[in-house]
Design a protein around this motif. Structure first.
Motif, mmCIF file in Angstrom:
data_model
loop_
_atom_site.group_PDB
_atom_site.id
_atom_site.type_symbol
_atom_site.label_atom_id
_atom_site.label_comp_id
_atom_site.label_asym_id
_atom_site.label_seq_id
_atom_site.Cartn_x
_atom_site.Cartn_y
_atom_site.Cartn_z
ATOM 1 N N PRO A 97 0.843 -1.202 0.000
ATOM 2 C CA PRO A 97 0.000 0.000 0.000
ATOM 3 C C PRO A 97 0.879 1.253 0.000
ATOM 4 O O PRO A 97 1.800 1.370 0.814
ATOM 5 N N LEU A 98 0.601 2.172 -0.903
ATOM 6 C CA LEU A 98 1.385 3.403 -0.992
ATOM 7 C C LEU A 98 0.726 4.562 -0.257
ATOM 8 O O LEU A 98 1.414 5.477 0.199
ATOM 9 N N GLY A 99 -0.600 4.552 -0.155
ATOM 10 C CA GLY A 99 -1.301 5.637 0.514
ATOM 11 C C GLY A 99 -2.700 5.777 -0.039
ATOM 12 O O GLY A 99 -3.030 5.249 -1.103
ATOM 13 N N LYS A 100 -3.547 6.504 0.687
ATOM 14 C CA LYS A 100 -4.944 6.642 0.275
ATOM 15 C C LYS A 100 -5.179 7.830 -0.650
ATOM 16 O O LYS A 100 -6.254 7.945 -1.240
ATOM 17 N N GLU A 101 -4.194 8.721 -0.773
ATOM 18 C CA GLU A 101 -4.342 9.888 -1.639
ATOM 19 C C GLU A 101 -3.874 9.574 -3.055
ATOM 20 O O GLU A 101 -3.028 8.703 -3.269
ATOM 21 N N SER A 102 -4.413 10.304 -4.028
ATOM 22 C CA SER A 102 -4.006 10.117 -5.426
ATOM 23 C C SER A 102 -2.510 10.322 -5.598
ATOM 24 O O SER A 102 -1.853 9.613 -6.376
ATOM 25 N N THR A 103 -1.955 11.292 -4.864
ATOM 26 C CA THR A 103 -0.538 11.617 -5.008
ATOM 27 C C THR A 103 0.379 10.497 -4.535
ATOM 28 O O THR A 103 1.553 10.466 -4.896
ATOM 29 N N SER A 104 -0.151 9.540 -3.744
ATOM 30 C CA SER A 104 0.699 8.457 -3.245
ATOM 31 C C SER A 104 1.218 7.577 -4.375
ATOM 32 O O SER A 104 2.210 6.861 -4.204
ATOM 33 N N ALA A 105 0.589 7.647 -5.537
ATOM 34 C CA ALA A 105 1.062 6.870 -6.692
ATOM 35 C C ALA A 105 2.472 7.279 -7.105
ATOM 36 O O ALA A 105 3.180 6.505 -7.761
#
Length: 363
Positions: A189-197
């Motif tokens: 998992p990278l994060g829940k925000e779009s920017t985490s991609a």
């Protein structure tokens, strides 16, 4: 790319650049331009900014040139100058600034350590890992989410999870179904925000610098290495936001096409068709969700041109190198041999004429 999606993508990039500017201004006002970051698990800071400009970002003030560059690229794209490329790079720079400022303590967590970069980077380069799947959004059902990830892992594809739909992400669906996450399971998992991609592309850029012999600032060569040695795709699940499409433009810079499980308007207005493929369930022709997931995975693999090794074993569980070393929970344990238990193994020999290759019968 359809006109609706292209408009959303441009809006998304503008939102990313605006957020990066607001966030940086807020941090500078609260602290000072000379305030430093800490990087506990990487020496590449920040990877996208470093790779594209050859300048490390160690202080808040070091982010200002990157923000200026992102704004300049967006304005150039708005004037029709190489819009796809300029919007994509603007999205990458803006997203990295936002993620760098995510922690109020100024600690940049790259999600994927340098040690993992070496391990996975080598496996991607030599083919042991078939590629990268950046999964954004949320599956229609928890069972679909589990089946999707299991099929990708069975093909030895690294699964990176980012974003959410209505605050609920794919990784939460997997956790609700008891699937174990983590680098040892090839599900990160990278994060829940779009920017985490952005962490997925920072990982690819670090592979190019660490393993490909490309020095910071050799942006064209770094992108070329990534397209050849860290191949991947973006799979959008559910109704994506404008920022998700903006990040998908950035993914295109690394050779990651976008595949969506929702129907899109097919009229193209300047983006290469292979960079956006709509594959809603009704177009896949499967008899049920399971068959549609299989066809969706094959569609993604085909679009990107990956060549995974699929291990065909007649067993009632998913099978492949990705599962090596995986822990089986007590609740899921059906039989145990060796270790602390008393057990035996029965081996029977038969004539070759009585053996059917590949047939496994569980008694």
């Amino acid at each position: 790319m359809s006109e609706i999606i292209a408009t959303k993508a441009e809006q998304g990039v503008q939102q990313l650049v605006d957020e990066a500017e607001r966030t940086l201004q807020l941090f500078v006002a609260q602290q000072r331009p000379g305030a430093t970051f800490s990087f506990p698990n990487t020496v590449y800071y920040l990877p996208i900014i470093l790779a594209s400009s050859a300048k490390a970002a160690e202080k808040l003030g070091d982010l200002r040139p990157a923000l200026y560059q992102a704004r300049r690229l967006f304005e150039a794209a708005s004037q029709g100058l190489n819009p796809e490329k300029n919007l994509g790079q603007a999205a990458l720079l803006a997203a990295e600034i936002v993620e760098a400022l995510r922690s109020p303590e100024g600690q940049f967590d790259s999600r994927i350590s340098d040690a993992q970069v070496r391990s996975w980077g080598v496996q991607l380069a030599d083919g042991r890992l078939a590629g990268i799947a950046l999964l954004i959004g949320r599956a229609s059902k928890n069972a679909v989410a589990v089946k999707l990830v299991e099929e990708l892992r069975a093909r030895n594809i690294l699964c990176l999870l980012a974003g959410a739909v209505d605050g609920h992400g794919l990784w939460q669906q997997l956790e609700e179904e008891g699937l174990e996450l983590g680098s040892e399971h090839l599900i990160v998992p990278l994060g829940k925000e779009s920017t985490s991609a952005i962490h997925a592309f920072g990982f690819a850029a670090r592979c190019a610098m660490k393993l490909g012999g490309n020095k910071p600032g050799m942006w064209t060569e770094i992108l070329d290495y990534c397209k050849r040695r860290t191949p991947g795709f973006v799979l959008g699940l559910g109704e994506l936001e404008a920022r998700d499409y903006g990040m998908a433009l950035g993914a295109g810079e690394f050779g990651f096409p976008l595949v969506t499980d929702t129907a899109l308007v097919p009229t193209a207005i300047g983006f290469e068709p292979e960079k956006l493929v709509a594959a809603p369930p009704e177009s896949l022709g499967g008899q049920d969700d399971t068959e549609n997931v299989l066809r969706l995975v094959e569609k993604c693999i085909s679009v990107r041109g990956l060549q995974p090794k699929l291990y065909k074993v007649s067993a009632p569980v998913a099978y492949g190198p990705a599962f090596d070393g995986e822990v089986i929970r007590d609740a899921d344990l059906q039989v145990e041999y060796g270790g602390a238990c008393r057990a035996f193994e029965l081996v029977q020999k038969s004539a070759s004429a009585d053996v059917t290759d590949g047939k496994v019968e569980i008694i």
